[in-house]
Scaffold this active site. Sequence first.
Site, PDB file in Angstrom:
ATOM      1  N   TYR A 208       0.846  -1.197   0.000  1.00  0.00           N
ATOM      2  CA  TYR A 208       0.000   0.000   0.000  1.00  0.00           C
ATOM      3  C   TYR A 208       0.882   1.249   0.000  1.00  0.00           C
ATOM      4  O   TYR A 208       0.620   2.216  -0.718  1.00  0.00           O
ATOM      5  CB  TYR A 208      -0.890  -0.034   1.240  1.00  0.00           C
ATOM      6  N   LYS A 212       1.311   4.850  -2.282  1.00  0.00           N
ATOM      7  CA  LYS A 212       1.261   6.155  -1.646  1.00  0.00           C
ATOM      8  C   LYS A 212       2.557   6.942  -1.856  1.00  0.00           C
ATOM      9  O   LYS A 212       2.549   8.169  -1.940  1.00  0.00           O
ATOM     10  CB  LYS A 212       0.945   6.002  -0.161  1.00  0.00           C
TER      11      LYS A 212
END
Length: 401
Positions: A208, A212
């Site tokens: 993740y 980002k």
Amino acid sequence: MGFSKPQFDIPDLTGKLVLVTGANTGIGYQTAQQLALHGAKVYVGARTVEKATMAIQRMEEESPELSGKGRLRAFKVDLSTVCGTKEDAGEFLRVEERLDVLINNAGMGNAPLEIGGEGVAKEFSVNLPTSPTHNSHLGPFVLTQTLLPLLIKTSALPGSDVRVITVASKAHEFLNTDPKFESIDDFNARCAPTVEAGETFMGRQRRYGLGKLANILFARQLQTRLLASPIPGASSILSISLHPGAVGTDTAWNLMSFIGPLRYLLFVSPLRGAATSLFAATAVEVRKEEEKYRGKYLVPYGTVKEPSVYGRSEELAERLNQTMSAPPAQSTNVEPTAGNPAANTSGGGDALDKGVRAVVDKTGYGAKVTGANIEKASDGIRSLFHKATGKDVPIKDQEMR
């Protein structure tokens, strides 16, 4: 200074038009609601019109003063595919003549590695391509690129204050391997030495975080490009990324259910979590001190902070930009055909759209199946599948933050 109480600190936004992605739940929901309460016309972006409409109904029930004002508009924006994102953005361009603020809020966190219909992990698509990085980065990238001409057009209007806000995460600091961003394979990285390690809680968090990190690098590169643009108004647009904090969204509750009541001590409410987004998107001081905020990364509740060493890397930012904008690369799942309609896009057309076309090229648009699993095939395969059957290749529906 930042916003500690966004419901009181936001200036009057009458006449402003804002698009918020992932606005049907959590941070995006609160962001859209507060913007509308302060006078803005807000497009509530969600993966389906039905989800957006239901969110608007809830907002109007919670805030009756919004009913009948026409400030909230349902908008479908599915960031899980390049072509879908570009089509949805095109619809926005057909119905609106200005866009003051774009808030790239939608994301997908802590999910298993799932390769989407364009050959990219889903988290990276909504966070970048369809890995944890498609949903985190590639979707917002295509959306922003497609809407950029309208943002620039708005920036040339008298009294305008155009901003592009990208919701990133502190999770980008969790990466323990060097990100490369040299190819689609890098977008699909497990960020772990083994499959098993990649599917642990921290393994998913790192994946993740890869998307980002791409958000942060993209926001900085976008600011650099805008400042260098000769197009009137472009250099005045602000591009800012941010970490919203540890926010008690439905996704967070589900992920952290094992800590029980401690959740209420560790997480802030979605409204509080929206404060940094609202500050970046609306604060008067951000425009007054624009040199301080241009291309920067903010943490709650509006403080400028240096991102990780990777997030500060000009070389990595440029590499990501080159990968997203370079001529199409060969895919391991497809081979080009003579009739590839996107194969000859270099050297012409609107320069602001080249990045989008390049991404479509690189995902194999106009290609044919060569034995690849249809669920992991490129968008070219999806396109041909649709033309042959009239249906879309099914992609597992996942809730977006």
